[in-house]
Design a protein around this motif. Structure first.
Motif, PDB file in Angstrom:
ATOM      1  N   SER A 127      -3.166   9.669   8.035  1.00 27.17           N
ATOM      2  CA  SER A 127      -2.916   8.642   7.026  1.00 27.17           C
ATOM      3  C   SER A 127      -1.745   7.743   7.390  1.00 27.17           C
ATOM      4  CB  SER A 127      -2.673   9.285   5.656  1.00 27.17           C
ATOM      5  OG  SER A 127      -1.537  10.143   5.696  1.00 27.17           O
ATOM      6  N   TRP A 184      -0.618   4.679  -1.505  1.00 23.05           N
ATOM      7  CA  TRP A 184      -1.789   5.226  -0.817  1.00 23.05           C
ATOM      8  C   TRP A 184      -1.435   5.851   0.531  1.00 23.05           C
ATOM      9  CZ3 TRP A 184      -5.921   0.779  -1.638  1.00 23.05           C
ATOM     10  CH2 TRP A 184      -6.235   0.731  -2.991  1.00 23.05           C
ATOM     11  N   PHE A 185      -0.466   5.285   1.220  1.00 24.13           N
ATOM     12  CA  PHE A 185      -0.152   5.725   2.573  1.00 24.13           C
ATOM     13  C   PHE A 185       1.348   5.974   2.702  1.00 24.13           C
ATOM     14  CE2 PHE A 185      -3.774   2.753   2.879  1.00 24.13           C
ATOM     15  CZ  PHE A 185      -4.744   3.642   3.332  1.00 24.13           C
ATOM     16  N   LEU A 243       1.253   0.881  -4.389  1.00 22.37           N
ATOM     17  CA  LEU A 243       0.064   1.702  -4.651  1.00 22.37           C
ATOM     18  C   LEU A 243       0.257   3.166  -4.264  1.00 22.37           C
ATOM     19  CD1 LEU A 243      -2.705  -0.792  -3.422  1.00 22.37           C
ATOM     20  CD2 LEU A 243      -1.952  -0.355  -5.767  1.00 22.37           C
ATOM     21  N   PHE A 277       0.800  -1.225   0.000  1.00 25.35           N
ATOM     22  CA  PHE A 277       0.000   0.000   0.000  1.00 25.35           C
ATOM     23  C   PHE A 277       0.837   1.281   0.000  1.00 25.35           C
ATOM     24  CE2 PHE A 277      -2.768  -3.226   1.893  1.00 25.35           C
ATOM     25  CZ  PHE A 277      -3.892  -3.082   1.098  1.00 25.35           C
ATOM     26  N   SER A 278       2.113   1.178   0.296  1.00 24.09           N
ATOM     27  CA  SER A 278       2.964   2.371   0.279  1.00 24.09           C
ATOM     28  C   SER A 278       3.882   2.405  -0.932  1.00 24.09           C
ATOM     29  CB  SER A 278       3.802   2.432   1.561  1.00 24.09           C
ATOM     30  OG  SER A 278       2.986   2.549   2.701  1.00 24.09           O
TER      31      SER A 278
END
Length: 308
Positions: A171, A161-162, A159, A155-156
């Motif tokens: 976040s 995202w965070f 993607l 996710f980091s």
């Protein structure tokens, strides 16, 4: 009930003393000391001896322990040897980050664990139950540091995202909360499911069915209320364990908090800071255990009758 509570609180005193002895002893048995981080390379033995006298490290260990414990009882955690700041200030600066992370993780695991446990119990033996319990098995066996790295990668890095690390806004809390909370979710799900199934076989459920109440209403309004008694007890016990589990996660995600402070102080052999951090974590576990016993007595009439 009041006399039981007083006895229960007094039982924490010997536990606290035993924990303090273990914490103090283990640190002094580890090779190295904080003087190594204060002296310049090539310093003379005389300079080392002077530093040891200045910080009281030349005294016998029982004497050092007695001085440290007497200060702790008075609320004085001492001064960091390497950082040269009051330990209480360092703890006060780091603790809110750990409490925020641990509190959100506990809330996440509580909500999702109870919901998933109810769904699994209501669908016992069917595919939702099998899917949920398969996820519980996976979540309960996955190390938190490994899960944190996987979430960070997905996710980091992939993607985006965070944030990868740090404590910049809310976040940055998402991935650490998931890392800690998923393990707790697995535990709460399993306990809720077992408690729901066990409560469904009691006599009062048969009586409610005989009165014509709908099965779903019986499960959600009556069975769940009885099943939440062990769940609430476990949640209280997890207060201390989640705060301790945040130590690893804070290091993985490079977040400020007790974990980061503890690891940094350990590498520097800064005894007062390490002792204070470990003592805080131990006290959180003890207070969580006490809270769990109190909540169980408050929610379960059978426990109150046994204590009265």
């Amino acid at each position: 009930m009041l006399s039981w509570l007083i006895r229960r609180v007094l039982m924490l005193v010997p536990v606290f003393l035993a924990v303090s002895v273990v914490i103090f002893s283990i640190l002094h048995f580890i090779p190295g000391d904080p003087i190594d981080n204060l002296l310049k390379p090539g310093s003379s033995p005389t300079a080392r001896a002077e530093m040891e006298v200045r910080y009281g490290l030349d005294r016998p260990l029982p004497v050092q322990y007695g001085i440290w414990l007497s200060k702790v009882v008075r609320g004085d955690l001492g001064t960091a040897i390497v950082a040269r700041r009051p330990v209480a200030d360092l703890i006060a600066q780091a603790l809110p980050h750990s409490l925020r992370l641990g509190g959100l993780a506990l809330l996440f695991s509580s909500l999702f664990g109870v919901v998933l446990g109810v769904v699994a119990a209501l669908n016992r033996g069917r595919w939702p139950d099998r899917v949920i319990m398969g996820g519980v098995l996976l979540g309960s066996t996955m190390p938190s540091f490994w899960l944190g790295l996987i979430l960070m990668l997905a996710f980091s890095v992939w993607l985006g995202w965070f944030p990868v690390s740090g404590a910049r806004g809310w976040s940055s809390l998402v991935l650490p909360v998931l890392t800690i909370g998923l393990g707790g979710t697995a535990l709460i799900t399993r306990i809720t499911r077992v408690a729901m199934i066990e409560a469904s076989g009691r006599d009062f459920v048969t009586l409610l069915h005989a009165k014509g109440l709908s099965p779903l209403r019986i499960q959600l309004r009556h069975v769940l209320r009885h099943a939440l008694i062990p769940v609430v007890t476990i949640l209280a016990l997890r207060i201390g364990w989640i705060l301790g589990g945040a130590v690893t996660v804070e290091v993985v995600f490079a977040r400020p908090g007790l974990g980061t402070l503890l690891i940094k102080s350990l590498s520097q052999h800064d005894y007062p800071v390490v002792q204070a951090c470990l003592l805080m974590l131990a006290m959180a576990v003890m207070l969580g255990t006490l809270l769990g016993d109190i909540l169980q007595a408050a929610m379960d009439p059978r426990v109150r009758a046994a204590l009265s």
